[in-house]
Design a protein around this motif. Structure first.
Motif, mmCIF file in Angstrom:
data_model
loop_
_atom_site.group_PDB
_atom_site.id
_atom_site.type_symbol
_atom_site.label_atom_id
_atom_site.label_comp_id
_atom_site.label_asym_id
_atom_site.label_seq_id
_atom_site.Cartn_x
_atom_site.Cartn_y
_atom_site.Cartn_z
ATOM 1 N N CYS A 64 0.835 -1.210 0.000
ATOM 2 C CA CYS A 64 0.000 0.000 0.000
ATOM 3 C C CYS A 64 0.864 1.253 0.000
ATOM 4 O O CYS A 64 0.549 2.235 -0.680
ATOM 5 N N PHE A 65 1.954 1.236 0.759
ATOM 6 C CA PHE A 65 2.869 2.385 0.751
ATOM 7 C C PHE A 65 3.439 2.593 -0.653
ATOM 8 O O PHE A 65 3.473 3.724 -1.166
ATOM 9 N N ILE A 66 3.877 1.505 -1.282
ATOM 10 C CA ILE A 66 4.398 1.594 -2.653
ATOM 11 C C ILE A 66 3.315 2.071 -3.602
ATOM 12 O O ILE A 66 3.557 2.883 -4.506
ATOM 13 N N GLY A 67 2.085 1.592 -3.398
ATOM 14 C CA GLY A 67 0.972 2.034 -4.236
ATOM 15 C C GLY A 67 0.709 3.521 -4.100
ATOM 16 O O GLY A 67 0.394 4.207 -5.080
ATOM 17 N N GLY A 68 0.812 4.044 -2.865
ATOM 18 C CA GLY A 68 0.629 5.479 -2.663
ATOM 19 C C GLY A 68 1.690 6.293 -3.368
ATOM 20 O O GLY A 68 1.402 7.334 -3.975
ATOM 21 N N VAL A 69 2.947 5.814 -3.320
ATOM 22 C CA VAL A 69 4.035 6.486 -4.036
ATOM 23 C C VAL A 69 3.773 6.460 -5.537
ATOM 24 O O VAL A 69 3.952 7.462 -6.232
ATOM 25 N N ALA A 70 3.331 5.290 -6.040
ATOM 26 C CA ALA A 70 3.058 5.159 -7.471
ATOM 27 C C ALA A 70 1.933 6.090 -7.906
ATOM 28 O O ALA A 70 2.010 6.734 -8.963
ATOM 29 N N LEU A 71 0.889 6.185 -7.095
ATOM 30 C CA LEU A 71 -0.242 7.052 -7.430
ATOM 31 C C LEU A 71 0.187 8.510 -7.514
ATOM 32 O O LEU A 71 -0.154 9.217 -8.476
ATOM 33 N N ARG A 72 0.948 8.965 -6.545
ATOM 34 C CA ARG A 72 1.403 10.363 -6.540
ATOM 35 C C ARG A 72 2.435 10.610 -7.643
ATOM 36 O O ARG A 72 2.577 11.740 -8.116
ATOM 37 N N SER A 73 3.154 9.556 -8.053
ATOM 38 C CA SER A 73 4.133 9.705 -9.123
ATOM 39 C C SER A 73 3.456 9.985 -10.460
ATOM 40 O O SER A 73 3.983 10.728 -11.292
ATOM 41 N N LEU A 74 2.300 9.373 -10.667
ATOM 42 C CA LEU A 74 1.648 9.430 -11.978
ATOM 43 C C LEU A 74 0.492 10.416 -12.035
ATOM 44 O O LEU A 74 0.124 10.875 -13.114
ATOM 45 N N VAL A 75 -0.088 10.725 -10.885
ATOM 46 C CA VAL A 75 -1.251 11.629 -10.843
ATOM 47 C C VAL A 75 -0.983 12.724 -9.823
ATOM 48 O O VAL A 75 -0.627 12.428 -8.670
ATOM 49 N N PHE A 76 -1.157 13.972 -10.227
ATOM 50 C CA PHE A 76 -0.931 15.073 -9.288
ATOM 51 C C PHE A 76 -2.092 15.158 -8.311
ATOM 52 O O PHE A 76 -3.250 15.313 -8.700
ATOM 53 N N ILE A 77 -1.778 15.041 -7.026
ATOM 54 C CA ILE A 77 -2.771 15.174 -5.961
ATOM 55 C C ILE A 77 -2.189 16.141 -4.937
ATOM 56 O O ILE A 77 -1.103 15.899 -4.388
ATOM 57 N N GLY A 78 -2.884 17.226 -4.684
ATOM 58 C CA GLY A 78 -2.407 18.220 -3.734
ATOM 59 C C GLY A 78 -2.310 17.667 -2.317
ATOM 60 O O GLY A 78 -3.144 16.845 -1.899
ATOM 61 N N SER A 79 -1.334 18.119 -1.578
ATOM 62 C CA SER A 79 -1.142 17.646 -0.208
ATOM 63 C C SER A 79 -2.341 17.980 0.674
ATOM 64 O O SER A 79 -2.679 17.226 1.600
ATOM 65 N N PHE A 80 -3.003 19.106 0.377
ATOM 66 C CA PHE A 80 -4.175 19.496 1.165
ATOM 67 C C PHE A 80 -5.238 18.415 1.130
ATOM 68 O O PHE A 80 -5.818 18.052 2.166
ATOM 69 N N TYR A 81 -5.519 17.868 -0.064
ATOM 70 C CA TYR A 81 -6.555 16.844 -0.209
ATOM 71 C C TYR A 81 -6.143 15.550 0.490
ATOM 72 O O TYR A 81 -6.981 14.835 1.056
ATOM 73 N N LEU A 82 -4.854 15.246 0.452
ATOM 74 C CA LEU A 82 -4.384 14.033 1.122
ATOM 75 C C LEU A 82 -4.528 14.156 2.631
ATOM 76 O O LEU A 82 -4.960 13.206 3.306
ATOM 77 N N TRP A 83 -4.151 15.320 3.174
ATOM 78 C CA TRP A 83 -4.305 15.518 4.618
ATOM 79 C C TRP A 83 -5.785 15.547 5.015
ATOM 80 O O TRP A 83 -6.159 15.055 6.094
ATOM 81 N N PHE A 84 -6.625 16.100 4.155
ATOM 82 C CA PHE A 84 -8.067 16.110 4.425
ATOM 83 C C PHE A 84 -8.607 14.683 4.478
ATOM 84 O O PHE A 84 -9.382 14.328 5.381
ATOM 85 N N LEU A 85 -8.195 13.869 3.511
ATOM 86 C CA LEU A 85 -8.620 12.472 3.498
ATOM 87 C C LEU A 85 -8.109 11.734 4.726
ATOM 88 O O LEU A 85 -8.812 10.895 5.312
ATOM 89 N N PHE A 86 -6.894 12.058 5.149
ATOM 90 C CA PHE A 86 -6.333 11.429 6.341
ATOM 91 C C PHE A 86 -7.158 11.818 7.576
ATOM 92 O O PHE A 86 -7.392 10.995 8.465
ATOM 93 N N GLY A 87 -7.599 13.080 7.655
ATOM 94 C CA GLY A 87 -8.434 13.517 8.779
ATOM 95 C C GLY A 87 -9.768 12.799 8.807
ATOM 96 O O GLY A 87 -10.232 12.367 9.874
ATOM 97 N N VAL A 88 -10.397 12.664 7.634
ATOM 98 C CA VAL A 88 -11.667 11.933 7.560
ATOM 99 C C VAL A 88 -11.472 10.490 7.994
ATOM 100 O O VAL A 88 -12.303 9.916 8.720
ATOM 101 N N LEU A 89 -10.364 9.914 7.583
ATOM 102 C CA LEU A 89 -10.074 8.521 7.946
ATOM 103 C C LEU A 89 -9.894 8.385 9.454
ATOM 104 O O LEU A 89 -10.351 7.403 10.057
ATOM 105 N N THR A 90 -9.233 9.350 10.063
ATOM 106 C CA THR A 90 -9.022 9.315 11.515
ATOM 107 C C THR A 90 -10.347 9.331 12.264
ATOM 108 O O THR A 90 -10.550 8.582 13.229
ATOM 109 N N ILE A 91 -11.253 10.167 11.811
ATOM 110 C CA ILE A 91 -12.586 10.226 12.442
ATOM 111 C C ILE A 91 -13.307 8.889 12.283
ATOM 112 O O ILE A 91 -13.950 8.384 13.220
ATOM 113 N N ALA A 92 -13.182 8.297 11.081
ATOM 114 C CA ALA A 92 -13.836 7.014 10.834
ATOM 115 C C ALA A 92 -13.264 5.915 11.722
ATOM 116 O O ALA A 92 -13.985 5.030 12.194
ATOM 117 N N VAL A 93 -11.951 5.971 11.967
ATOM 118 C CA VAL A 93 -11.312 4.957 12.812
ATOM 119 C C VAL A 93 -11.880 5.010 14.226
ATOM 120 O O VAL A 93 -12.170 3.971 14.840
#
Length: 450
Positions: free
Chosen positions: A13-42
């Motif tokens: 999964c870590f390698i997959g995340g690196v691969a995704l960011r390598s090929l598709v531009f995703i802003g850090s803001f959206y990643l941190w937002f998704l991480f926050g939503v995930l934390t609440i879900a946990v």
């Protein structure tokens, strides 16, 4: 699910995340937002072990994407000088690459040491690692061509700018341990050139060192036409095959398994040092050693875990190699082929008698080639119709060429005559391989571009 299996999925999964960011531009803001939503879900499903496991996998994927972002600079200090002609002093931070009429220097300037510049200059005078040089020319940003993302390819080595047709002058000669390693590599190459005539010497240097400067355009075109270009791209494909063959030869001496293992490690370490210990060679050697370690520990079922762990560790150090370093990709696929295709192929050929370890050599080289073939087709955008035949005829001798080539280069430090004695059988093997490549390259239907 076992702990080792969970750990494997986390690494993937870590390698997959690196691969995704390598090929598709995703802003850090959206990643941190998704991480926050995930934390609440946990916290909402804290008692559901399955939900926690999936959350952990997603979190590690996000972590991989964020980690890749740390290696992508938001602003480049030298960008404001693009298009301007100027003279700057900097140090050469990578072993220069020499072509027929040019040399390629990677230079770091004091005003932006992390933003390296690829400088293309005349072949002479030659410069070396660590030299302080004065570069005069126009700073440019690399542009993609023929669908190839050249800027991303250079960025994996922190190179963000280029200077073509530069005038370079030596300010101060470099020194240090790394410069000594590259000098050792240069001497190793000279030993091979002294013991072998051309084009055999140029071919041997290409196979052993990845140095294609001595290979003529005609021979390079023959490599492409016959699907053999990969053998001069120093990667885990070459080093792992040599490592496995060395291990097989040492095992025939009836030495203890531990002695055979450490002797194989020592030979590969010596090879890495004598070829300059560049990052690509070190990564390739580590991939091969990971497979050898799994076999030594008797954990054939854990080969994938060990290989993924080795790959993940390298990606942590430099995440950009995953998508933009063909050598790393070849290394990983070649070792996978040796781990999974080779046992299957060996079982299919068990009725064929063994002679001088030729069957093991054939199995190892064909297995590695089968694993890397899809990547080679994707990278070179052409299909060689006779590649299967030429590879079957040429590759079984690759372990012999790698091992004897290393012996010639190493013995050259001790005795020219000793190196020359070993060079005779090496010359015969190289001549056979070149003869096969030259013969089949003459067929008009040898390759189809796409």
């Amino acid at each position: 699910m076992s702990k080792s299996r969970i750990f494997l999925f986390l690494m993937l999964c870590f390698i997959g995340g690196v691969a995704l960011r390598s090929l598709v531009f995703i802003g850090s803001f959206y990643l941190w937002f998704l991480f926050g939503v995930l934390t609440i879900a946990v916290f909402s499903f804290s008692r559901n072990r399955t939900a926690l496991l999936y959350a952990a996998l997603i979190a590690v994927t996000i972590a991989g994407a964020l980690w890749y972002g740390r290696f992508v600079p938001e602003h480049l200090a030298l960008e404001r000088f693009v298009g301007q002609e100027a003279a700057r002093e900097g140090s050469i931070v990578k072993d220069p690459e020499f072509k027929n009429t040019t040399q390629r220097l990677v230079v770091s300037f004091p005003e932006a040491p992390s933003e390296r510049v690829l400088v293309v200059a005349r072949r002479y005078p030659e410069f070396g690692y660590g030299d302080i040089v004065r570069v005069s020319g126009t700073l440019e940003k690399p542009e993609p061509f023929d669908g190839f993302n050249y800027s991303a390819y250079l960025a994996k080595d922190s190179v963000y700018f280029t200077v073509s047709f530069a005038n370079v002058a030596l300010v101060k000669e470099g020194s240090g341990f790394a410069r000594g390693l590259f000098a050792l590599k240069r001497k190793f190459e000279e030993n091979i050139n002294a013991a072998l005539s051309s084009p055999q010497s140029a071919f041997a240097n290409g196979v052993l060192l990845g140095d294609t400067s001595g290979i003529s355009k005609e021979l390079n075109d023959a490599f492409i036409a016959t699907g053999m270009s990969h053998i001069t791209a120093l990667s885990g494909y070459n080093i792992t095959v040599m490592l496995i063959f060395t291990h097989l030869l040492l095992a025939q001496l009836l030495l203890p398994r531990t002695v055979v293992f450490w002797a194989s490690v020592g030979i590969v370490a010596a090879f890495v040092v004598m070829t300059g210990a560049s990052p690509s060679v070190v990564r390739a050697a580590l991939m091969g050693l990971a497979l050898l370690l799994a076999r030594h520990l008797g954990r054939e079922g854990s080969v994938l875990h060990i290989l993924v762990f080795a790959a993940c560790a390298m990606i942590v150090v430099n995440p950009r190699i995953l998508a933009f370093d063909v050598g790393f990709q070849l290394s990983f696929l070649a070792v996978l082929g040796l781990a999974y295709i080779a046992p299957w192929l060996e079982a299919k050929l068990k009725r064929i008698p063994e002679a001088f370890k030729l069957k093991e050599s054939f199995v190892a080289t064909v297995s590695a080639q089968a694993a890397v073939l899809p990547l080679l087709l994707y990278q070179f955008h052409q299909v060689s119709l006779i590649a299967p035949l030429t590879n079957v005829l040429v590759l079984p001798l690759m372990p012999f060429v790698m091992l004897f080539g290393f012996a010639v280069g190493a013995l050259g430090f001790v005795s020219y005559h000793a190196a020359l004695a070993v060079a005779y059988p090496l010359w015969l093997a190289l001549s056979y391989q070149l003869g096969v490549i030259h013969y089949f390259s003459q067929f008009s239907y040898a390759q189809i571009a796409f």
